[in-house]
Design a protein around this motif. Structure first.
Motif, mmCIF file in Angstrom:
data_model
loop_
_atom_site.group_PDB
_atom_site.id
_atom_site.type_symbol
_atom_site.label_atom_id
_atom_site.label_comp_id
_atom_site.label_asym_id
_atom_site.label_seq_id
_atom_site.Cartn_x
_atom_site.Cartn_y
_atom_site.Cartn_z
ATOM 1 N N UNK A 93 0.751 -1.134 0.032
ATOM 2 C CA UNK A 93 -0.051 -0.004 0.010
ATOM 3 C C UNK A 93 0.708 1.380 -0.069
ATOM 4 N N UNK B 91 4.174 0.575 2.516
ATOM 5 C CA UNK B 91 4.375 -0.679 3.201
ATOM 6 C C UNK B 91 3.791 -2.025 2.540
ATOM 7 N N UNK B 109 12.553 -3.622 13.516
ATOM 8 C CA UNK B 109 14.016 -3.191 13.719
ATOM 9 C C UNK B 109 14.078 -2.214 12.429
ATOM 10 N N UNK B 111 15.829 -1.154 9.374
ATOM 11 C CA UNK B 111 16.804 -1.671 8.024
ATOM 12 C C UNK B 111 17.891 -0.460 7.473
ATOM 13 N N UNK B 112 17.134 0.834 7.572
ATOM 14 C CA UNK B 112 18.050 1.770 6.859
ATOM 15 C C UNK B 112 17.377 3.126 7.295
ATOM 16 N N UNK B 113 18.346 4.133 7.256
ATOM 17 C CA UNK B 113 17.560 5.439 7.309
ATOM 18 C C UNK B 113 18.442 6.572 6.737
ATOM 19 N N UNK B 114 17.755 7.577 6.226
ATOM 20 C CA UNK B 114 18.512 8.574 5.554
ATOM 21 C C UNK B 114 17.736 9.937 6.234
ATOM 22 N N UNK B 117 13.992 9.686 4.969
ATOM 23 C CA UNK B 117 13.000 8.217 4.820
ATOM 24 C C UNK B 117 13.793 7.245 5.497
ATOM 25 N N UNK B 119 13.607 2.888 6.640
ATOM 26 C CA UNK B 119 12.944 1.496 6.166
ATOM 27 C C UNK B 119 13.037 0.604 7.492
ATOM 28 N N UNK B 121 11.711 -3.187 9.438
ATOM 29 C CA UNK B 121 11.147 -4.651 8.991
ATOM 30 C C UNK B 121 10.344 -4.969 10.158
ATOM 31 N N UNK B 133 5.555 -11.358 7.624
ATOM 32 C CA UNK B 133 6.618 -10.079 7.601
ATOM 33 C C UNK B 133 6.076 -8.855 6.893
ATOM 34 N N UNK B 135 7.383 -4.915 6.007
ATOM 35 C CA UNK B 135 8.162 -3.741 5.556
ATOM 36 C C UNK B 135 7.446 -2.507 5.736
ATOM 37 N N UNK B 137 7.951 1.792 4.897
ATOM 38 C CA UNK B 137 9.116 2.874 4.458
ATOM 39 C C UNK B 137 8.431 4.234 4.839
ATOM 40 N N UNK D 97 20.284 5.036 -1.279
ATOM 41 C CA UNK D 97 21.138 6.186 -1.718
ATOM 42 C C UNK D 97 21.946 5.734 -2.930
#
Lengths: 147, 147, 147, 147
Positions: A93, B91, B109, B111-114, B117, B119, B121, B133, B135, B137, D97
């Motif tokens: 979504x 998502x 947890x 996974x990544x961040x900037x 944005x 992400x 999991x 599972x 995910x 964003x 990135x």
């Protein structure tokens, strides 16, 4: 205006098996809890709606989980028009803008189907505002295994 | 056993701003409606749980929307530990097996961040069974615009 | 039949900036390596194609990465018609059936756009067979930061 | 340093069927075209790499399609270690990135598996920079039907 599961909810072309399965899907516990109502069901599309009051998040817009649940129900209705049981395998979504109105609506359409998998798109609107886009991939349960 | 938003929910390293924001997230309308409870919150992970009774679908397993909503809340908690407001942009969720037990749990947890944005999991379990599972964003809302 | 980046590729309504940006996108290293060709570009849709010879996987059907790359290029073209630079933030693809023909085609359309994010759908066909569906979420690069 | 498909690529515990299938996957047309090389393969993880030269987009960073293709190959290797043929049903990728270095690497792990479906995560790195995260859902082909 929701049709309260009356016959006017259903497109004239919709066979009885589809109506029966829709009634069962719409009477499940979580659908009742979340107050989802059927607007219309046809071979091409399911339309469901939900009030936003009681389904807001901490910044006073429609909760992402409520919006997803509404879309998921349109997807479930459209993928279970026949005798086979289809269940969600994977969904995504995208949220475009906050849901702010009194009521949101979700409208499904099939993108593709094969023997065992089918893909649907569901658009979620808050009046004329397109608030989110959902995609659901369904898998057909093997009647001999039921997972 | 849920911690009822007591101080024992929170990891000792968690600053007051994180606790304050978690309390607000956990008191939103739809979280109360769906009966989601906080199990624990730390800088690394949010754990939330939900009973399945009242949240089942028409084949008597956990409704996909309820499972998504629980995961979405773990995601929201983990992405809002600081001053900025982060909201879900997109998502996805994969359903592995039906949720059959009394209660399901979601654990997040990053996974990544900037800068703008991030992400996450989220794994959803029904006791020891890994049922889905998720995910998510998230996008940081510009404090000058608030979308 | 690809239009070889001639003027006949472009819809009459397409401004010069769009044509200039399309030429740059279509001349990038990996587009040349993979042999992607522009079929047509309009404000509503980008159509690109690719031969399958040399792009097959170990079971002799179109490689999932090649199919994705073709779709990604239609998405990039459609999201970069103006002055701003938009890049892919998140994409998903569902594979419906194997790509078996000589050539596949990808056709994009915009689903939604806001100030900073835009969602596109791309359908991939092998002649009349719908082989895959792609969704791409693009983010606008801040011209002052360029990430 | 890629292992050139020598025995040193393979974890000692890996049975001959896995090695044979990996050799076939790595010799497919599009894998050769894109220059993907195997770094290592074990029952837990596949690691593959690719130079970025020749695989860049129009803003001189790694092309999203090339990054996806590399991740997809790690996913294919990990999901085809036994006798059954598994193919991609649905994949998603988030780009964190730009990929800027000389070479990128993709590393897979299994998140979940059932009789007919399996979910994998693949992390893509440019040296120490985490550039993208891929998720792939595979379906087992019925040996009697081959789709």
């Amino acid at each position: 205006m929701a049709c309260n599961m009356n016959e006017e909810c259903f497109h004239p072309d919709l066979p009885e098996i589809s109506r029966k399965r829709a009634r069962k899907l719409m009477s499940s516990e979580f659908v009742v809890t979340t107050g989802i109502e059927l607007e219309s069901l046809s071979p091409e599309s399911a339309v469901v709606s939900m009030p936003l009051k009681g389904r807001r998040n901490s910044i006073e817009t429609g909760h992402g989980g409520a919006i997803f649940t509404l879309a998921d129900e349109a997807f479930a209705l459209s993928s279970n028009l026949g005798n086979d049981v289809w269940v969600a395998l994977s969904c995504n979504i995208s949220y475009h803008r906050p849901a702010l109105g009194d009521r949101i609506t979700a409208t499904s359409r099939q993108i593709n189907s094969t023997r065992n998998h089918a893909l649907y798109e569901v658009l979620i609107h808050d009046n004329d505002r397109h608030v989110a886009t959902f995609q659901g991939l369904a898998v057909r349960l093997d009647p001999d295994r039921k997972r």
